[in-house]
Design an enzyme around this catalytic site. Structure first.
Site, PDB file in Angstrom:
ATOM      1  N   LYS A   1       0.815  -1.221   0.000  1.00  0.00           N
ATOM      2  CA  LYS A   1       0.000   0.000   0.000  1.00  0.00           C
ATOM      3  C   LYS A   1       0.847   1.269   0.000  1.00  0.00           C
ATOM      4  CE  LYS A   1      -1.208  -0.119   4.914  1.00  0.00           C
ATOM      5  NZ  LYS A   1      -0.024  -0.951   5.231  1.00  0.00           N
TER       6      LYS A   1
ATOM      7  N   ARG B   1      -5.624   2.431  12.158  1.00  0.00           N
ATOM      8  CA  ARG B   1      -5.165   1.052  12.268  1.00  0.00           C
ATOM      9  C   ARG B   1      -5.986   0.263  13.264  1.00  0.00           C
ATOM     10  NH1 ARG B   1       0.268   1.322  10.337  1.00  0.00           N
ATOM     11  NH2 ARG B   1       1.539  -0.509  10.587  1.00  0.00           N
TER      12      ARG B   1
ATOM     13  N   ARG C   1      11.770  -5.442   0.742  1.00  0.00           N
ATOM     14  CA  ARG C   1      11.407  -4.023   0.636  1.00  0.00           C
ATOM     15  C   ARG C   1      12.573  -3.111   1.035  1.00  0.00           C
ATOM     16  NH1 ARG C   1       5.945  -2.013   3.353  1.00  0.00           N
ATOM     17  NH2 ARG C   1       6.938  -2.448   5.328  1.00  0.00           N
TER      18      ARG C   1
ATOM     19  N   ARG D   1      14.012  -1.415   6.489  1.00  0.00           N
ATOM     20  CA  ARG D   1      13.437  -0.986   7.757  1.00  0.00           C
ATOM     21  C   ARG D   1      13.695  -2.027   8.843  1.00  0.00           C
ATOM     22  NH1 ARG D   1       7.402   0.695   6.173  1.00  0.00           N
ATOM     23  NH2 ARG D   1       7.092  -0.507   8.072  1.00  0.00           N
TER      24      ARG D   1
ATOM     25  N   ARG E   1       4.027  -7.916  13.841  1.00  0.00           N
ATOM     26  CA  ARG E   1       3.198  -6.977  13.085  1.00  0.00           C
ATOM     27  C   ARG E   1       2.005  -7.671  12.438  1.00  0.00           C
ATOM     28  NH1 ARG E   1       7.194  -4.503   9.081  1.00  0.00           N
ATOM     29  NH2 ARG E   1       5.534  -3.096   8.511  1.00  0.00           N
TER      30      ARG E   1
HETATM   31  P1  AMP Z   1       3.934   1.275   8.928  1.00  0.00           P
HETATM   32  O1  AMP Z   1       5.023   1.969   8.201  1.00  0.00           O
HETATM   33  O2  AMP Z   1       2.582   1.847   8.645  1.00  0.00           O
HETATM   34  O3  AMP Z   1       3.978  -0.223   8.759  1.00  0.00           O
HETATM   35  O4  AMP Z   1       4.189   1.565  10.492  1.00  0.00           O
HETATM   36  C1  AMP Z   1       5.363   1.165  11.133  1.00  0.00           C
HETATM   37  C2  AMP Z   1       5.110   1.038  12.623  1.00  0.00           C
HETATM   38  O5  AMP Z   1       4.711   2.317  13.172  1.00  0.00           O
HETATM   39  C3  AMP Z   1       3.991   0.078  13.021  1.00  0.00           C
HETATM   40  O6  AMP Z   1       4.439  -1.272  13.096  1.00  0.00           O
HETATM   41  C4  AMP Z   1       3.593   0.634  14.386  1.00  0.00           C
HETATM   42  O7  AMP Z   1       4.558   0.295  15.376  1.00  0.00           O
HETATM   43  C5  AMP Z   1       3.705   2.132  14.163  1.00  0.00           C
HETATM   44  N1  AMP Z   1       2.444   2.711  13.643  1.00  0.00           N
HETATM   45  C6  AMP Z   1       2.291   3.363  12.457  1.00  0.00           C
HETATM   46  N2  AMP Z   1       1.035   3.802  12.318  1.00  0.00           N
HETATM   47  C7  AMP Z   1       0.367   3.406  13.410  1.00  0.00           C
HETATM   48  C8  AMP Z   1      -0.984   3.536  13.827  1.00  0.00           C
HETATM   49  N3  AMP Z   1      -1.896   4.163  13.074  1.00  0.00           N
HETATM   50  N4  AMP Z   1      -1.332   2.993  15.018  1.00  0.00           N
HETATM   51  C9  AMP Z   1      -0.436   2.362  15.811  1.00  0.00           C
HETATM   52  N5  AMP Z   1       0.864   2.196  15.458  1.00  0.00           N
HETATM   53  C10 AMP Z   1       1.268   2.706  14.270  1.00  0.00           C
END
Ligand code: AMP
Length: 258
Positions: free
Chosen positions: A42, A121, A160, A193, A204
């Site tokens: 996404k 989320r 990635r 990452r 996750r």
């Molecule tokens: P992402 O890049 O969206 O996969 O986010 C990386 C990490 O940031 C996630 O695994 C969470 O630890 C944290 N995170 C990002 N967005 C959120 C959210 N909306 N709610 C809770 N944790 C978040």
């Protein structure tokens, strides 16, 4: 494909920051949420859509990654704890995420529109987003839900790579940069990452199943959900995304038209 570097200073830095290159004002700015398990692609679709629609790609994960690279003395206790949650692959508490998003309301009100990636989320976050948007007389056009079997998701996550500067996303096999390790858009270095490592990926995926998957039902009931199969190349998925946004075919459970 996007060719320009978009400025997301206000989103990454917070309430007082201003973007040097704000998105152009649109007659009909698109306001979309992108849903899908980590690794479903996404972020890549958000980048492609940002180039196509002129809307800004707003990722809460990018806020936490920016905080991770900041001087620790500049971080609030809540943000320091959030970075620790992210390192473990756990979700950051709703209250922290919601405070950060509310501080950035100018990004949600931006006349270029927005593409929310990684937020909401949880159902609590989705309800809070509803309230925030209503308060500012804004409406979501659609919620794009990218769907893919779990084995394919794990393969995608491990390959990635992300740009340190503009955050563009590549994949070592499916979407390689022209020069290995270098971003096509801004020449920044690409990195893997920390939370794309196997032990974090497992946590996750579990967080996604329990907290985020119920969101599809939440938005289906509001007739905003557009399900998009996420198999194939990023370009294939992007074509499907554009088709879904244009077509407006009714879906069995109430699909949005944009
Ligand atoms: P992402 O890049 O969206 O996969 O986010 C990386 C990490 O940031 C996630 O695994 C969470 O630890 C944290 N995170 C990002 N967005 C959120 C959210 N909306 N709610 C809770 N944790 C978040």
């Amino acid at each position: 494909m996007p060719t320009t570097t978009r400025d997301r200073k206000a989103w990454l830095k917070g309430a007082d920051a201003r973007c040097n290159v704000p998105p152009e004002t649109r007659v009909r700015p698109r306001r979309l949420v992108l849903l899908g398990a980590p690794g479903v692609g996404k972020g890549t679709q958000a980048e492609l859509l940002a180039g196509h629609l002129g809307a800004c790609h707003l990722s809460t994960g990018d806020i936490f990654r920016a905080a991770k690279s900041a001087d620790p003395s500049e971080l609030t206790p809540a943000l320091t704890a959030a970075v620790e949650c992210m390192r473990r692959g756990e979700l950051v508490p709703d209250s922290t995420v919601l405070d950060l998003v509310a501080e950035r309301i100018s990004c949600l009100r931006c006349p270029g529109g927005f593409l929310l990636d990684g937020f909401p989320r949880t159902v609590t976050q989705a309800e809070a987003l509803d309230t925030l948007l209503q308060k500012h007389k804004l409406k979501l056009d659609a919620v794009l839900s990218y769907e893919l079997p779990i084995e394919q998701i794990v393969a995608r996550l491990s390959g990635r790579r992300t740009c340190v500067n503009c955050k563009a996303v590549f994949h070592v096999e499916a979407r390689p940069p022209k020069i290995p390790g270098i971003c096509d858009h801004c020449g920044g270095s690409l990195y893997q990452r920390e939370d794309d490592r196997p032990e974090s990926i497992r946590v996750r995926m579990q967080a996604y199943e329990t907290s985020t998957a119920p969101l599809t039902e939440f938005y289906r009931r509001r007739k905003l959900l557009v399900a998009i199969p996420a198999e194939g190349s990023p370009e294939d998925i992007f074509e499907r995304t554009l088709h879904s946004l244009r077509s407006g075919h009714p879906a069995p459970h109430g699909q949005a038209t944009v």
